[in-house]
Write a protein that holds these residues in place. Structure first.
Motif, PDB file in Angstrom:
ATOM      1  N   LEU A   1      78.126 -45.602 142.371  1.00 51.17           N
ATOM      2  CA  LEU A   1      77.251 -46.893 143.115  1.00 51.17           C
ATOM      3  C   LEU A   1      76.268 -46.795 143.209  1.00 51.17           C
ATOM      4  CD1 LEU A   1      80.196 -46.164 145.761  1.00 51.17           C
ATOM      5  CD2 LEU A   1      79.879 -48.082 144.427  1.00 51.17           C
ATOM      6  N   ASP A   2      75.532 -45.785 143.075  1.00 51.68           N
ATOM      7  CA  ASP A   2      74.051 -45.548 143.357  1.00 51.68           C
ATOM      8  C   ASP A   2      72.859 -46.408 142.017  1.00 51.68           C
ATOM      9  OD1 ASP A   2      73.698 -44.425 145.711  1.00 51.68           O
ATOM     10  OD2 ASP A   2      74.436 -42.258 144.351  1.00 51.68           O
ATOM     11  N   SER A   3      73.789 -47.015 141.507  1.00 48.87           N
ATOM     12  CA  SER A   3      73.080 -46.783 140.420  1.00 48.87           C
ATOM     13  C   SER A   3      73.142 -48.642 140.077  1.00 48.87           C
ATOM     14  CB  SER A   3      73.475 -46.623 138.702  1.00 48.87           C
ATOM     15  OG  SER A   3      75.239 -47.375 138.872  1.00 48.87           O
ATOM     16  N   LYS A   4      73.719 -49.409 140.926  1.00 50.43           N
ATOM     17  CA  LYS A   4      74.106 -50.621 141.070  1.00 50.43           C
ATOM     18  C   LYS A   4      74.055 -50.924 142.260  1.00 50.43           C
ATOM     19  CE  LYS A   4      79.206 -50.345 140.252  1.00 50.43           C
ATOM     20  NZ  LYS A   4      79.836 -50.675 139.447  1.00 50.43           N
ATOM     21  N   ARG A   5      73.489 -50.744 143.055  1.00 52.01           N
ATOM     22  CA  ARG A   5      72.831 -50.695 144.236  1.00 52.01           C
ATOM     23  C   ARG A   5      72.293 -52.197 144.989  1.00 52.01           C
ATOM     24  NH1 ARG A   5      76.562 -48.097 148.335  1.00 52.01           N
ATOM     25  NH2 ARG A   5      76.283 -44.825 147.556  1.00 52.01           N
ATOM     26  N   HIS A   6      73.074 -52.651 145.631  1.00 49.72           N
ATOM     27  CA  HIS A   6      71.641 -53.776 146.479  1.00 49.72           C
ATOM     28  C   HIS A   6      70.804 -53.092 146.779  1.00 49.72           C
ATOM     29  CE1 HIS A   6      75.524 -56.111 145.556  1.00 49.72           C
ATOM     30  NE2 HIS A   6      75.151 -56.658 144.791  1.00 49.72           N
ATOM     31  N   ASN A   7      69.418 -54.914 147.223  1.00 49.49           N
ATOM     32  CA  ASN A   7      67.877 -54.180 147.737  1.00 49.49           C
ATOM     33  C   ASN A   7      67.903 -53.984 149.492  1.00 49.49           C
ATOM     34  OD1 ASN A   7      67.400 -54.332 145.027  1.00 49.49           O
ATOM     35  ND2 ASN A   7      65.547 -54.487 145.262  1.00 49.49           N
ATOM     36  N   PHE A   8      69.200 -54.545 149.893  1.00 50.40           N
ATOM     37  CA  PHE A   8      68.840 -55.047 150.934  1.00 50.40           C
ATOM     38  C   PHE A   8      69.313 -53.506 151.170  1.00 50.40           C
ATOM     39  CE2 PHE A   8      73.594 -56.178 150.055  1.00 50.40           C
ATOM     40  CZ  PHE A   8      74.094 -55.787 150.918  1.00 50.40           C
ATOM     41  N   HIS A   9      68.913 -53.312 153.056  1.00 46.14           N
ATOM     42  CA  HIS A   9      69.854 -52.018 154.086  1.00 46.14           C
ATOM     43  C   HIS A   9      70.127 -53.183 155.510  1.00 46.14           C
ATOM     44  CE1 HIS A   9      67.131 -48.734 152.138  1.00 46.14           C
ATOM     45  NE2 HIS A   9      66.660 -49.830 151.812  1.00 46.14           N
TER      46      HIS A   9
ATOM     47  N   ALA B   1      80.197 -56.779 164.524  1.00 48.02           N
ATOM     48  CA  ALA B   1      80.394 -56.669 163.773  1.00 48.02           C
ATOM     49  C   ALA B   1      80.508 -56.961 162.516  1.00 48.02           C
ATOM     50  CB  ALA B   1      81.517 -55.693 163.459  1.00 48.02           C
ATOM     51  N   SER B   2      81.027 -58.513 163.248  1.00 57.44           N
ATOM     52  CA  SER B   2      81.241 -60.171 162.813  1.00 57.44           C
ATOM     53  C   SER B   2      80.143 -60.984 162.002  1.00 57.44           C
ATOM     54  CB  SER B   2      81.276 -60.894 163.212  1.00 57.44           C
ATOM     55  OG  SER B   2      83.385 -60.577 163.957  1.00 57.44           O
ATOM     56  N   ALA B   3      78.946 -60.174 162.716  1.00 59.30           N
ATOM     57  CA  ALA B   3      77.372 -60.803 162.757  1.00 59.30           C
ATOM     58  C   ALA B   3      77.095 -60.150 161.165  1.00 59.30           C
ATOM     59  CB  ALA B   3      76.719 -60.514 163.447  1.00 59.30           C
ATOM     60  N   ALA B   4      76.990 -58.653 160.998  1.00 61.93           N
ATOM     61  CA  ALA B   4      76.886 -58.032 160.200  1.00 61.93           C
ATOM     62  C   ALA B   4      77.162 -58.783 158.923  1.00 61.93           C
ATOM     63  CB  ALA B   4      77.397 -56.724 160.785  1.00 61.93           C
ATOM     64  N   ALA B   5      78.634 -58.825 159.198  1.00 68.40           N
ATOM     65  CA  ALA B   5      79.473 -59.479 157.988  1.00 68.40           C
ATOM     66  C   ALA B   5      79.273 -60.467 157.073  1.00 68.40           C
ATOM     67  CB  ALA B   5      80.559 -59.492 157.538  1.00 68.40           C
ATOM     68  N   ILE B   6      78.488 -61.679 158.035  1.00 65.99           N
ATOM     69  CA  ILE B   6      77.924 -62.923 157.436  1.00 65.99           C
ATOM     70  C   ILE B   6      76.731 -62.824 157.338  1.00 65.99           C
ATOM     71  CG2 ILE B   6      77.243 -64.768 159.006  1.00 65.99           C
ATOM     72  CD1 ILE B   6      79.399 -64.897 160.633  1.00 65.99           C
ATOM     73  N   ALA B   7      75.712 -62.144 157.549  1.00 67.20           N
ATOM     74  CA  ALA B   7      74.880 -61.951 157.749  1.00 67.20           C
ATOM     75  C   ALA B   7      74.480 -61.132 155.755  1.00 67.20           C
ATOM     76  CB  ALA B   7      73.082 -60.880 158.394  1.00 67.20           C
ATOM     77  N   MET B   8      75.466 -59.774 155.762  1.00 70.32           N
ATOM     78  CA  MET B   8      75.018 -59.625 154.205  1.00 70.32           C
ATOM     79  C   MET B   8      75.555 -60.261 153.402  1.00 70.32           C
ATOM     80  SD  MET B   8      76.733 -56.099 154.868  1.00 70.32           S
ATOM     81  CE  MET B   8      77.354 -54.980 157.457  1.00 70.32           C
ATOM     82  N   HIS B   9      76.616 -61.064 153.629  1.00 69.39           N
ATOM     83  CA  HIS B   9      76.851 -62.084 152.580  1.00 69.39           C
ATOM     84  C   HIS B   9      75.519 -62.856 152.216  1.00 69.39           C
ATOM     85  CE1 HIS B   9      80.069 -65.197 151.346  1.00 69.39           C
ATOM     86  NE2 HIS B   9      80.510 -64.113 150.050  1.00 69.39           N
ATOM     87  N   ALA B  10      75.495 -63.734 153.479  1.00 69.99           N
ATOM     88  CA  ALA B  10      74.563 -64.483 153.209  1.00 69.99           C
ATOM     89  C   ALA B  10      72.803 -64.511 152.036  1.00 69.99           C
ATOM     90  CB  ALA B  10      73.025 -64.916 154.513  1.00 69.99           C
ATOM     91  N   TRP B  11      72.957 -62.772 152.140  1.00 70.90           N
ATOM     92  CA  TRP B  11      71.805 -62.044 151.225  1.00 70.90           C
ATOM     93  C   TRP B  11      72.286 -62.372 150.090  1.00 70.90           C
ATOM     94  CZ3 TRP B  11      71.575 -58.288 147.345  1.00 70.90           C
ATOM     95  CH2 TRP B  11      70.141 -58.370 147.470  1.00 70.90           C
ATOM     96  N   ILE B  12      73.675 -62.056 150.357  1.00 69.59           N
ATOM     97  CA  ILE B  12      74.924 -61.813 148.679  1.00 69.59           C
ATOM     98  C   ILE B  12      74.324 -63.047 148.067  1.00 69.59           C
ATOM     99  CG2 ILE B  12      77.123 -61.571 147.462  1.00 69.59           C
ATOM    100  CD1 ILE B  12      75.500 -58.733 147.918  1.00 69.59           C
ATOM    101  N   ARG B  13      74.744 -64.262 149.137  1.00 73.56           N
ATOM    102  CA  ARG B  13      74.678 -65.730 147.722  1.00 73.56           C
ATOM    103  C   ARG B  13      73.393 -66.126 147.569  1.00 73.56           C
ATOM    104  NH1 ARG B  13      77.309 -70.126 151.802  1.00 73.56           N
ATOM    105  NH2 ARG B  13      76.899 -71.046 149.587  1.00 73.56           N
ATOM    106  N   ARG B  14      72.381 -65.301 148.274  1.00 71.98           N
ATOM    107  CA  ARG B  14      70.922 -66.179 148.031  1.00 71.98           C
ATOM    108  C   ARG B  14      70.306 -64.814 146.951  1.00 71.98           C
ATOM    109  NH1 ARG B  14      66.874 -66.637 146.468  1.00 71.98           N
ATOM    110  NH2 ARG B  14      64.293 -66.972 147.850  1.00 71.98           N
ATOM    111  N   HIS B  15      70.963 -63.724 146.700  1.00 69.07           N
ATOM    112  CA  HIS B  15      69.971 -62.794 145.379  1.00 69.07           C
ATOM    113  C   HIS B  15      71.108 -62.440 144.629  1.00 69.07           C
ATOM    114  CE1 HIS B  15      66.933 -62.387 148.101  1.00 69.07           C
ATOM    115  NE2 HIS B  15      66.790 -62.191 149.264  1.00 69.07           N
ATOM    116  N   VAL B  16      72.376 -62.645 144.762  1.00 69.36           N
ATOM    117  CA  VAL B  16      73.291 -62.492 143.465  1.00 69.36           C
ATOM    118  C   VAL B  16      73.696 -63.272 142.969  1.00 69.36           C
ATOM    119  CG1 VAL B  16      75.059 -61.006 143.476  1.00 69.36           C
ATOM    120  CG2 VAL B  16      73.312 -60.174 144.774  1.00 69.36           C
ATOM    121  N   PHE B  17      75.038 -64.220 144.132  1.00 70.63           N
ATOM    122  CA  PHE B  17      75.044 -65.707 143.487  1.00 70.63           C
ATOM    123  C   PHE B  17      74.374 -66.218 142.941  1.00 70.63           C
ATOM    124  CE2 PHE B  17      78.318 -63.687 145.623  1.00 70.63           C
ATOM    125  CZ  PHE B  17      80.169 -64.122 144.539  1.00 70.63           C
ATOM    126  N   ASN B  18      72.962 -66.697 143.202  1.00 71.40           N
ATOM    127  CA  ASN B  18      71.561 -67.092 143.069  1.00 71.40           C
ATOM    128  C   ASN B  18      71.736 -67.158 141.305  1.00 71.40           C
ATOM    129  OD1 ASN B  18      72.336 -69.131 145.092  1.00 71.40           O
ATOM    130  ND2 ASN B  18      70.239 -69.290 145.652  1.00 71.40           N
TER     131      ASN B  18
END
Length: 215
Positions: free
Chosen positions: A60-68, A195-212
């Motif tokens: 997991l450490d070898s491929k973690r994303h850049n956000f905290h 916790a719901s807000a955190a999930a939404i924000a994390m997924h927003a980062w994923i959409r921006r920097h992984v899927f794009n």
């Protein structure tokens, strides 16, 4: 006369995970001999079945994303376990607890064993760490100067910060943040669960920097 429980309650519950390895044993240092012999009932994806715990974390450490992710914990917030579990699902670099060190791990569902969690006793300590790492501090809360998460260009190297359930972000974090983002809502309530807000924000980062990256 008591009413008997429905027949469904007598049905055996399906076992989680897999039983002992069948066939010739695989080779490699990442395999756990006890799990191969006894079965693997952990809450892990199939890719990591029968793997040693340390081997899973290293992979997991070898491929973690850049956000905290960071969450303030001044009143023993019950949402932190769920936030850790979601951070593990989206492969956050680390989760940061600001304030009280102790937190309820039940909601994490043991995922805290695979997710790095760091403690900061004060906001000042957290801000100094984030600045030293070159991370943009992004608050998630409703303030007069908040801008919509849906239209904001989340930076790749950042830490998303969430406040205590109820009070929200402290003024100290709000002042230290590069930006504070709000999540658009359409119902009658003013806010959503932390916790719901955190999930939404994390997924927003994923959409921006992984899927794009694959578009």
């Amino acid at each position: 006369m008591p009413v008997p429980p429905p027949e469904e309650e007598y049905a055996p519950k399906p076992e989680i995970g897999v039983g002992p390895w069948e066939g010739e044993l695989p080779e490699g240092d990442h395999w756990d001999e006890e799990l191969l012999a006894d079965g693997d009932r952990r809450n892990v994806v199939d890719q990591y079945r029968y793997w040693k715990h340390d081997a899973i974390v290293a992979d997991l450490d070898s491929k973690r994303h850049n956000f905290h992710i960071a969450i303030e914990n001044w009143q023993h917030d019950m949402n932190i376990g769920t936030v850790v579990r979601t951070a593990n699902a989206f492969l956050a670099k680390e989760v940061h607890i600001i304030g009280r060190r102790r937190w309820n791990r039940r909601g994490a569902m043991v995922t805290d064993r695979y997710q790095h969690v760091r403690h900061h006793p004060t906001v000042e300590d957290f801000v100094a760490w984030a600045q030293g790492e070159g991370l943009a501090i992004i608050g998630i809360d409703i303030f007069p100067d908040s801008v919509p998460l849906e239209t904001y260009e989340l930076p790749r190297d950042c830490v998303l910060v969430f406040g205590q359930e109820g009070p929200g972000l402290t003024p100290e974090v709000h002042d230290a943040a590069l930006a504070t983002l709000s999540i658009e809502q359409f119902g009658s309530t003013r806010s959503i669960n932390a916790a719901s807000a955190a999930a939404i924000a994390m997924h927003a980062w994923i959409r921006r920097h992984v899927f794009n990256q694959h578009v």
